[in-house]
Design an enzyme around this catalytic site. Sequence first.
Site, PDB file in Angstrom:
ATOM      1  CE  LYS A   1      -4.392  -1.666   1.484  1.00 50.05           C
ATOM      2  NZ  LYS A   1      -5.603  -1.565   2.242  1.00 50.05           N
TER       3      LYS A   1
ATOM      4  CE  LYS B   1     -13.791  -2.065   0.713  1.00 50.61           C
ATOM      5  NZ  LYS B   1     -12.816  -2.281   1.808  1.00 50.61           N
TER       6      LYS B   1
ATOM      7  CE  LYS C   1      -6.419  -6.691  -1.638  1.00 51.98           C
ATOM      8  NZ  LYS C   1      -7.298  -6.709  -0.505  1.00 51.98           N
TER       9      LYS C   1
END
Length: 343
Positions: free
Chosen positions: A121, A208, A205
Site C-alpha cells: 500500500k 476497492k 487482487k
Amino acid sequence: MSEKPEIYSGPERVFSGVQPSGALHLGNYLGALKKFVSLQDEHDCVFCIVDLHAITVWQDPADLARQTRHIAAAYLAAGVDPKKAIIYPQSRIKAHTELAWYFNCVARMGWLNRMTQFKDKAGKNSEKMSIGLYDYPVLQAADILAFKGTHVPVGEDQKQHLELSRDIAAKFNNDFNAPGFFPLPEPLIKGPGARIMSLRDGTSKMSKSDPSDNSRINLTDDADQIAKKIRKAKTDAGVIPDNAEELAERPEVSNLVGIYAALSGQSEADVLKEYAGQGFGAFKPALADLTVAKIAPITNLMKRYISADDEIDAILARGADAAEEIATPIVSDVRDIIGFWKV
Ligand code: AQP
C-alpha cells in the site's frame, strides 16, 4: 492455588470486519461476507465495520458515516442476520483502541516491518504514510482479541496479519504469565473465493482502491455493468483448458474460472470439465449470467437498506451495546494482568 490452563479453553467466537473505505466488490463478498453468512447459524459471531482501520488513509468526514451504513447494508443484504450475529461500528467501542495500545507495547518493530500489505500500500511513499497504516495489523489483533475471537473468516490477503495476531496473543500470554488468557485466533481462509483477482490483471487482487472501476465487480453494479466488465475482462487467445496445471499458468483465465466455481458452488475441476475447449465468447456470457443471478438480489436488498437509515442505525446501536458487553470485561482483565493501579 488453582492451575492456569496452558492453552485457551474458553468459548469459540468468530470475529471479522470490513472497512468502510469504498464500494464493496465481488472479492469482499466471496472472501468475507459469504463466509460470515455460512458461520452465523452454528457460531457466536461478531462482525465489525472497521472504521478505525478505514481512517488509516484519508476518508472524507462528510462521507464516513454514510459509508459505514453502506457496509452494514451490504452485510444485511448478503444475509448476515442481526438476530444471530452482532454487527457494529468499531469506533463505538473503546476497547479496540485501548487494547491496540497495550499490543503496541507487546508487538515488535521487526514483526511489523515484515508486513507485506503495508509495503504494497505504501509503495515508495512509506515515509509519507500515516503511522496508523503501519500499525494497522496491531489494531486488527486488538479487534479480534478484545472479543477473544478464536476464528476469523477473511480473504487470503489477510493471512499474514492473522499470523501476527497469533504472535501477539502468544507473546502477551507468555510475557504476563497468563497462559491461555488469549486464544491464538485461527484464520478461516480456505475455499473458492479466498483470493479474487483484478479483471484487468490476474496477478493483482481485486481491490476497492484500484483506480480502474473495470478491474472489479461492485456489489452495486447493475446487470449491464457486470456483463460489460466481464466482457472486457482480460483473457488470452486460447480456450478454456482441461487441466489445473495449464490453468495455473494463465492467471486471468484462472481468476474467471475461480469466480465461476465460487459463485456456482462447483469445484474448479468441474468448471473445467464443463467448459474445456470452449472459447471466451461462450464462457464470458455464462459467467456474466451467473454473476448477475448471484449479485442482483444482494444489490436490490442493499438499495432497500441504504434508504432505511433508521433501521440500520438501530441495528448498529444494538450491536454496539452487545459488543461492548463482551469486550469491556475482557479489556478490564487485561488491565489487571498488566498490573495497572486501581482502587
Ligand atoms: N480480492 C479479494 N479476494 C478475496 N477476499 C478479499 N478481501 C478483500 N479483497 C479480496 C477480503 O474482504 C474483507 C474485507 O476487506 P477490507 O475492506 O477490510 O480490506 P482490504 O482487504 O484492504 O480490501 P480491499 O477491497 O482490497 O480494499 P483496499 O483497496 O482499500 O485495500 C477481508 O476479509 C479481505 O480479506
